[in-house]
Design an enzyme around this catalytic site. Structure first.
Site, PDB file in Angstrom:
ATOM      1  N   THR A 380       0.898  -1.149   0.000  1.00 33.75           N
ATOM      2  CA  THR A 380       0.000   0.000   0.000  1.00 33.75           C
ATOM      3  C   THR A 380       0.928   1.187   0.000  1.00 33.75           C
ATOM      4  OG1 THR A 380      -1.712  -1.177   1.191  1.00 33.75           O
ATOM      5  CG2 THR A 380      -1.638   1.181   1.594  1.00 33.75           C
ATOM      6  N   ASN A 400      -4.205  -3.563  -2.020  1.00 40.40           N
ATOM      7  CA  ASN A 400      -4.167  -4.548  -0.945  1.00 40.40           C
ATOM      8  C   ASN A 400      -2.805  -5.244  -0.942  1.00 40.40           C
ATOM      9  OD1 ASN A 400      -4.978  -5.770   1.355  1.00 40.40           O
ATOM     10  ND2 ASN A 400      -6.017  -7.448   0.345  1.00 40.40           N
ATOM     11  N   ASP A 422     -10.123  -8.172   2.349  1.00 37.29           N
ATOM     12  CA  ASP A 422     -10.235  -7.403   3.597  1.00 37.29           C
ATOM     13  C   ASP A 422     -11.583  -7.610   4.294  1.00 37.29           C
ATOM     14  OD1 ASP A 422      -7.716  -6.411   3.844  1.00 37.29           O
ATOM     15  OD2 ASP A 422      -8.152  -4.408   3.100  1.00 37.29           O
TER      16      ASP A 422
HETATM   17  O1  DON Z   1      -7.079  -1.438   3.715  1.00 38.48           O
HETATM   18  C1  DON Z   1      -6.282  -2.063   4.396  1.00 38.48           C
HETATM   19  O2  DON Z   1      -6.201  -1.968   5.599  1.00 38.48           O
HETATM   20  C2  DON Z   1      -5.298  -2.999   3.722  1.00 38.48           C
HETATM   21  N1  DON Z   1      -5.864  -3.506   2.514  1.00 38.48           N
HETATM   22  C3  DON Z   1      -4.035  -2.282   3.497  1.00 38.48           C
HETATM   23  C4  DON Z   1      -3.041  -3.176   2.862  1.00 38.48           C
HETATM   24  C5  DON Z   1      -1.658  -2.834   3.160  1.00 38.48           C
HETATM   25  O3  DON Z   1      -1.324  -1.889   3.834  1.00 38.48           O
HETATM   26  C6  DON Z   1      -0.687  -3.761   2.594  1.00 38.48           C
HETATM   27  N2  DON Z   1       0.577  -3.594   3.175  1.00 38.48           N
HETATM   28  N3  DON Z   1       1.241  -4.428   3.692  1.00 38.48           N
END
Ligand code: DON
Length: 568
Positions: A380, A400, A422
């Site tokens: 991310t 994601n 998620d």
């Molecule tokens: O929205 C979220 O919390 C996650 N999909 C974020 C993903 C993320 O930070 C990936 N990093 N390791």
């Protein structure tokens, strides 16, 4: 003490602020127009160019987002979602929700096979894809709060995609980890495997002509091309013929939601962060409310006592996350989670001498009647911008996991997210990040999956002093809290605040992750208190920009990564 990598980054940041890349000679505290921090130097430069071209912090953020989609496309892009927290020059505070939505044909049990959740289905391929919200959000922000034409920013990013960029170490690592997944999808294989040497290394050139083409379609056709035209149609066709459920109508129905920010206070500062469907803002504020009960400054930043109390607060908040949090348009998320009285009650469970057992979530006040409503996502990326007019942006964007679903619909160049993972595929069954959820985050048609992304602004007497956020799944919340503690309790400027050692506890599993940099004494102090400690080399990636009480500006990219901060 600052590790050497932080020192290098400090020098880089100061150099850019003093004008090496910016022409603000000798005036590190006074950029001509603004400051930018992202995980990638090319994206930071795109943001600075937007400022040079007369754009404001919103334009700079849009330029960063579009360019990150090219040079850091395994993390974020137009095929994913984002959350944007804005403070406008006139003082308005706005949060734009560009989270993906589940397709209309999504069902609660869509990832179950023989009664068990199958993570391959929610993490790779057609079923893992939610309807992307990033482009709609950038376009909304541009129309309502930007100054430069969005088409110009798209064209600049298209040129980077067309002429190519040099891979950094980070990108190469992600490619290696994701190779077999990308090979499953010819559209992705053509770009990320066949478009590079068989064993890619840092410095290799990656060109993405299809992505450049898509950006140009977006420049001429706008959101209509993406959500109601060619892109939506092509993507839906591909999905339907590859076992997916996405339809063109899902794109047509997508809407950016402008929500009321989560607001809290911490030792006389205002905290403005992202509301549900992110859990980020709620738990950043909840953890800060808990920690306000303790004199952290006298414990000392590098102490085991400080690390222990912060971990205990995280544990309590993450237990609440698993029970209460979900898309507020579908689930009843209690606003009482933000209450100081609620935090005071929970804080009494924290003992200084040993780790507590948190059996279940708390019971926030008004849980039966007072909910978040409309009225009121290292795979991310987080970036922050601010300008001298008083516009501040904190934006976190994501596909994601690395390369998202791994799917590029052939010809489009646009990697699609896997944010369906998620959701909680089954009560109590952990997702990719080990997070468990309940009814509030069950899959429903058109619902938004729960997130931890926490783009946050900190203000003092109504004046912004910090824009911060992070990447790293649930650790985003922990990183954001720690950056705020280091700023407010320990008076550190952004780069030092980001460089200081991190820790993370998410309630389940009952493991306290700490960076090795805490040192042996702290780690054994935590073990003595009964924590089950896992020592990690590094946790997450955060970016921040700030302005201190004397008006000095700063910008910092996480010294753990290869990003850049600058000013113009
Ligand atoms: O929205 C979220 O919390 C996650 N999909 C974020 C993903 C993320 O930070 C990936 N990093 N390791």
């Amino acid at each position: 003490m600052i590790p050497w990598r932080a020192l290098v980054a400090l020098v880089v940041a100061v150099l850019s602020l003093t004008g090496a890349s910016a022409g603000v000679s000798g005036l590190p505290a006074a950029p001509r127009r603004g400051v930018v921090a992202t995980v990638n130097p090319v994206a930071t430069e795109a943001g600075l160019q937007a400022l040079r071209d007369g754009g404001n912090a919103v334009d700079a953020a849009i330029a960063c987002a579009l360019t990150l989609g090219v040079v850091d496309g395994h993390n974020s892009g137009i095929g994913g979602g984002c959350f944007m927290t804005l403070r406008l020059a006139d003082g308005r505070l706005i949060t734009l929700d560009g989270r993906e939505t589940a397709p209309a044909a999504a069902t609660r049990d869509m990832f179950l096979r023989e009664g068990k959740a199958d993570p391959r289905l929610s993490q790779d391929g057609a079923l893992s894809v939610g309807i992307p919200g990033e482009f709609a959000t950038l376009a909304y922000a541009s129309t309502n709060h930007g100054r430069l034409p969005m088409a110009r920013l798209l064209e600049a990013a298209a040129r980077v995609a067309e002429s190519g960029f040099r891979l950094d170490r980070h990108y190469v690592g992600r490619l290696r980890e994701t190779r077999s997944g990308l090979a499953l999808f010819p559209g992705s294989e053509a770009i990320f495997l066949k478009g590079l040497p068989a064993t890619p290394s840092a410095g290799d050139l990656l060109r993405q002509p299809d992505l450049a083409w898509s950006y140009r379609q977006m420049a001429s056709g706008g959101v209509a091309w993406f959500y109601r035209g060619d892109f939506a149609r092509r993507t839906a066709e591909w999905m339907q013929s590859h076992g997916g459920v996405v339809e063109a109508a899902d794109f047509a129905r997508y809407e950016v939601v402008s929500r009321d920010p989560v607001r809290g206070t911490y030792r006389g500062h205002q905290i403005v962060s992202f509301p549900p469907p992110s859990s980020g803002g709620v738990h950043v504020v909840e953890i800060l409310n808990l920690l306000e009960r303790f004199d952290l400054a006298s414990m000392g930043d590098g102490s085991a006592e400080f690390a222990h109390v912060v971990a205990e607060a995280m544990k309590l908040a993450f237990a609440d996350r698993a029970r209460w949090l979900g898309d507020p348009d579908f689930a009843r998320v209690p606003r009482g989670l933000l209450s100081k009285e609620y935090a005071a009650g929970l804080a009494r469970r924290i003992r200084l001498d040993r780790a507590s057992v948190v059996a279940a979530a708390g019971s926030p006040p008004g849980a039966d009647r007072d909910w978040f409503t409309r009225e009121m996502g290292r795979h991310t990326t987080h970036f922050s911008t601010a300008d001298t007019e008083g516009n501040w942006v904190a934006c976190t964007a994501s596909l994601n996991t690395s390369f998202g679903s791994k799917v590029v619909v052939p010809g489009t160049g646009i990697l699609l997210n896997n944010h369906m993972d998620d959701f909680s595929a089954q009560p109590g069954v952990p997702n990719f990040f080990g997070l468990v959820g309940a009814e509030a985050n069950a899959i429903e048609a058109r619902k938004r999956p729960l997130s931890s992304m926490s783009p946050t602004l900190v203000l003092r007497d109504g004046r912004p002093i910090l824009s911060v956020g992070a990447a790293g799944g649930p650790t985003i919340i922990s990183q954001t809290v720690l950056a705020i503690l280091r700023t407010i309790d320990f008076g550190k400027p952004p780069l030092e605040a980001l460089a200081a050692p991190r820790l993370h506890h998410q309630w389940k599993p009952d493991t306290l992750h700490v960076e090795r940099a805490w040192g042996e004494a702290v780690i054994s102090g935590l073990r003595r208190r009964g924590h089950s400690v896992s020592v990690d080399a590094s946790i997450g990636a955060a970016q921040a920009v700030g302005r201190d009480a004397s008006g000095r500006w700063s910008a910092a990219a996480d010294p753990r990564g290869e990003g850049a901060a600058g000013a113009w």
